[in-house]
Design a protein around this motif. Structure first.
Motif, mmCIF file in Angstrom:
data_model
loop_
_atom_site.group_PDB
_atom_site.id
_atom_site.type_symbol
_atom_site.label_atom_id
_atom_site.label_comp_id
_atom_site.label_asym_id
_atom_site.label_seq_id
_atom_site.Cartn_x
_atom_site.Cartn_y
_atom_site.Cartn_z
ATOM 1 N N LEU A 152 -39.855 21.044 -8.636
ATOM 2 C CA LEU A 152 -38.449 20.636 -8.692
ATOM 3 C C LEU A 152 -38.332 19.120 -8.825
ATOM 4 C CD1 LEU A 152 -36.850 22.949 -5.970
ATOM 5 C CD2 LEU A 152 -36.390 22.998 -8.432
ATOM 6 N N ALA A 153 -39.136 18.380 -8.075
ATOM 7 C CA ALA A 153 -39.099 16.919 -8.164
ATOM 8 C C ALA A 153 -39.429 16.454 -9.573
ATOM 9 C CB ALA A 153 -40.076 16.306 -7.158
ATOM 10 N N ILE A 154 -40.448 17.036 -10.167
ATOM 11 C CA ILE A 154 -40.854 16.650 -11.524
ATOM 12 C C ILE A 154 -39.773 17.020 -12.538
ATOM 13 C CG2 ILE A 154 -42.516 17.121 -13.367
ATOM 14 C CD1 ILE A 154 -44.623 17.522 -11.129
ATOM 15 N N ALA A 155 -39.218 18.228 -12.412
ATOM 16 C CA ALA A 155 -38.192 18.683 -13.358
ATOM 17 C C ALA A 155 -36.937 17.812 -13.279
ATOM 18 C CB ALA A 155 -37.840 20.145 -13.085
ATOM 19 N N LEU A 156 -36.497 17.513 -12.052
ATOM 20 C CA LEU A 156 -35.310 16.677 -11.888
ATOM 21 C C LEU A 156 -35.566 15.245 -12.363
ATOM 22 C CD1 LEU A 156 -34.045 17.881 -8.384
ATOM 23 C CD2 LEU A 156 -33.208 18.553 -10.635
ATOM 24 N N ALA A 157 -36.774 14.744 -12.099
ATOM 25 C CA ALA A 157 -37.126 13.390 -12.555
ATOM 26 C C ALA A 157 -37.150 13.312 -14.074
ATOM 27 C CB ALA A 157 -38.475 12.981 -11.971
ATOM 28 N N LEU A 158 -37.637 14.363 -14.720
ATOM 29 C CA LEU A 158 -37.644 14.392 -16.188
ATOM 30 C C LEU A 158 -36.218 14.381 -16.736
ATOM 31 C CD1 LEU A 158 -40.549 16.912 -16.927
ATOM 32 C CD2 LEU A 158 -40.515 14.446 -17.373
ATOM 33 N N LEU A 159 -35.306 15.093 -16.070
ATOM 34 C CA LEU A 159 -33.906 15.054 -16.489
ATOM 35 C C LEU A 159 -33.349 13.636 -16.370
ATOM 36 C CD1 LEU A 159 -32.280 18.272 -14.938
ATOM 37 C CD2 LEU A 159 -32.516 17.721 -17.364
ATOM 38 N N LEU A 160 -33.702 12.971 -15.280
ATOM 39 C CA LEU A 160 -33.195 11.616 -15.043
ATOM 40 C C LEU A 160 -33.745 10.632 -16.064
ATOM 41 C CD1 LEU A 160 -31.425 10.024 -13.003
ATOM 42 C CD2 LEU A 160 -33.513 9.524 -11.736
ATOM 43 N N SER A 161 -35.044 10.729 -16.353
ATOM 44 C CA SER A 161 -35.676 9.758 -17.256
ATOM 45 C C SER A 161 -35.428 10.073 -18.726
ATOM 46 C CB SER A 161 -37.180 9.695 -16.983
ATOM 47 O OG SER A 161 -37.792 10.947 -17.240
ATOM 48 N N SER A 162 -35.037 11.303 -19.034
ATOM 49 C CA SER A 162 -34.849 11.701 -20.431
ATOM 50 C C SER A 162 -33.538 11.214 -21.022
ATOM 51 C CB SER A 162 -34.899 13.235 -20.547
ATOM 52 O OG SER A 162 -33.765 13.810 -19.916
ATOM 53 N N GLY A 163 -32.671 10.698 -20.173
ATOM 54 C CA GLY A 163 -31.362 10.264 -20.651
ATOM 55 C C GLY A 163 -30.308 11.342 -20.569
ATOM 56 N N ALA A 164 -30.659 12.499 -20.026
ATOM 57 C CA ALA A 164 -29.712 13.613 -19.945
ATOM 58 C C ALA A 164 -28.535 13.304 -19.030
ATOM 59 C CB ALA A 164 -30.430 14.869 -19.475
ATOM 60 N N VAL A 165 -28.693 12.355 -18.100
ATOM 61 C CA VAL A 165 -27.612 12.030 -17.164
ATOM 62 C C VAL A 165 -27.048 10.635 -17.427
ATOM 63 C CG1 VAL A 165 -28.608 13.554 -15.413
ATOM 64 C CG2 VAL A 165 -29.186 11.124 -15.392
ATOM 65 N N ASP A 166 -27.291 10.108 -18.615
ATOM 66 C CA ASP A 166 -26.849 8.743 -18.907
ATOM 67 C C ASP A 166 -25.336 8.585 -18.840
ATOM 68 O OD1 ASP A 166 -29.393 7.877 -19.177
ATOM 69 O OD2 ASP A 166 -29.396 7.712 -21.359
ATOM 70 N N GLY A 167 -24.585 9.663 -19.076
ATOM 71 C CA GLY A 167 -23.127 9.558 -19.034
ATOM 72 C C GLY A 167 -22.538 9.709 -17.656
ATOM 73 N N ALA A 168 -23.378 9.893 -16.662
ATOM 74 C CA ALA A 168 -22.881 10.125 -15.310
ATOM 75 C C ALA A 168 -22.517 8.820 -14.615
ATOM 76 C CB ALA A 168 -23.946 10.858 -14.488
ATOM 77 N N SER A 169 -21.750 8.945 -13.550
ATOM 78 C CA SER A 169 -21.363 7.778 -12.758
ATOM 79 C C SER A 169 -22.550 7.266 -11.957
ATOM 80 C CB SER A 169 -20.236 8.157 -11.799
ATOM 81 O OG SER A 169 -20.735 9.015 -10.776
ATOM 82 N N PRO A 170 -22.499 5.991 -11.543
ATOM 83 C CA PRO A 170 -23.554 5.470 -10.656
ATOM 84 C C PRO A 170 -23.681 6.277 -9.364
ATOM 85 C CG PRO A 170 -22.235 3.673 -11.530
ATOM 86 C CD PRO A 170 -21.535 4.944 -11.926
ATOM 87 N N THR A 171 -22.578 6.835 -8.893
ATOM 88 C CA THR A 171 -22.600 7.673 -7.690
ATOM 89 C C THR A 171 -23.526 8.864 -7.876
ATOM 90 O OG1 THR A 171 -20.345 7.051 -7.070
ATOM 91 C CG2 THR A 171 -21.208 9.101 -6.143
ATOM 92 N N PHE A 172 -23.355 9.557 -9.012
ATOM 93 C CA PHE A 172 -24.187 10.721 -9.277
ATOM 94 C C PHE A 172 -25.650 10.333 -9.408
ATOM 95 C CE2 PHE A 172 -26.533 13.386 -12.233
ATOM 96 C CZ PHE A 172 -26.393 14.636 -11.643
ATOM 97 N N THR A 173 -25.930 9.267 -10.117
ATOM 98 C CA THR A 173 -27.313 8.840 -10.333
ATOM 99 C C THR A 173 -28.002 8.523 -9.006
ATOM 100 O OG1 THR A 173 -26.676 7.885 -12.459
ATOM 101 C CG2 THR A 173 -28.798 7.231 -11.582
ATOM 102 N N ALA A 174 -27.266 7.869 -8.098
ATOM 103 C CA ALA A 174 -27.833 7.555 -6.785
ATOM 104 C C ALA A 174 -28.089 8.829 -5.988
ATOM 105 C CB ALA A 174 -26.891 6.624 -6.024
ATOM 106 N N ALA A 175 -27.110 9.735 -5.960
ATOM 107 C CA ALA A 175 -27.270 10.988 -5.216
ATOM 108 C C ALA A 175 -28.405 11.822 -5.798
ATOM 109 C CB ALA A 175 -25.958 11.782 -5.252
ATOM 110 N N PHE A 176 -28.483 11.869 -7.124
ATOM 111 C CA PHE A 176 -29.521 12.642 -7.806
ATOM 112 C C PHE A 176 -30.899 12.069 -7.496
ATOM 113 C CE2 PHE A 176 -31.577 14.350 -11.745
ATOM 114 C CZ PHE A 176 -31.218 15.686 -11.573
ATOM 115 N N SER A 177 -31.001 10.746 -7.466
ATOM 116 C CA SER A 177 -32.269 10.086 -7.143
ATOM 117 C C SER A 177 -32.694 10.396 -5.715
ATOM 118 C CB SER A 177 -32.149 8.572 -7.341
ATOM 119 O OG SER A 177 -31.847 8.255 -8.685
#
Length: 268
Positions: A152-177
């Protein structure tokens, strides 16, 4: 987390996906996770209270989903290895209430996450170890839980680094991290060879029977001792240095994860 001693005397049975039926409770948790994801994704920061509540719901529901998957992995691996008792116990429904050891399932994990952001798997599946064929399979049944957190950590990290969440708010990015960091911590902690954790379950089948029986009653206290160690500044600093190195390797910023933890603690 698997419990070292369960029921005995059942006949082996082959595992099958037909026994997998996600419960309404699990689906409700997924719905809360989806709703809080949507909210934090579009958060404009206009209300700090709403922002922190959204982060709290996202992280806690996401963590509960991962807890259910962690325990489901133990149960499904056990079923595939010959333990059909998991079907009747409801472990394949992904219902967190079925993984019910009051101390391990609710009290300790809640305290650990709220006070220190330290996640243990929280649940406990009681397996018929005598029905699982061989020590290797018993070790694998214990290992699949923390490996689920690692995947799960690897899959979620790949989503984060792939640009899939680039349109999200800073709030979401922090919570997701922060949620990714929790998966990393859970994987690392649960692989430690401490009684009561999955790492001990991996080596337990290879230990003398008398030793295993003598250690079993002290498993919850071993976890408390581990948590106390993590509150020591030197041990805590060393541990989070390791976690930061892993999150860095996954291309997840420890600073973003720290900000997510700050927002998660809405009461502070």
């Amino acid at each position: 987390m698997t419990h070292p001693y369960g029921d005995y005397g059942r006949s082996p049975a082959a595992g099958s996906l037909r026994h997998v039926r996600p419960s309404p409770i699990f689906l409700a948790i997924v719905a809360v996770c989806a709703a809080s994801t949507w909210y934090t994704w579009h958060d404009d920061g206009s209300s700090e209270a709403a922002t922190r509540t959204g982060v709290f719901l996202l992280v806690m529901s996401g963590w509960l989903v991962s807890l259910c998957l962690h325990e489901f992995a133990h149960a499904f691996a056990a079923l595939r290895s010959g333990d059909d008792s998991v079907v009747g116990k409801g472990y394949l429904t992904l219902d967190p209430l079925k993984y019910s050891d009051p101390l391990l399932s609710f009290i300790l994990p809640t305290i650990f996450v709220l006070l220190g952001g330290i996640p243990l798997s929280g649940g406990a599946v009681y397996l018929d170890r005598s029905a699982i064929r061989g020590r290797v399979r018993n070790s694998l049944v214990s290992a699949v839980g923390p490996l689920t957190n690692a995947v799960l950590a690897i899959a979620l990290a790949l989503l984060l680094s792939s640009g899939a969440v680039d349109g999200a708010s800073p709030t979401f990015t922090a919570a997701f991290s922060f949620l990714i960091q929790l998966q990393v911590i859970a994987a690392v902690l649960n692989l430690l060879p401490v009684p009561g954790l999955d790492g001990y379950g991996v080596i337990e089948p290879w230990l003398p029977y008398d030793f295993r029986r003598a250690i079993a009653p002290y498993a919850p206290y071993a976890i408390l001792f581990l948590f106390a160690l993590l509150w020591s500044p030197s041990v805590n600093g060393w541990f989070y240095d390791v976690i930061d190195h892993i999150t860095d390797a996954l291309d997840v910023s420890p600073f973003l994860a720290s900000d997510g933890y700050r927002l998660f603690r809405f009461w502070s």
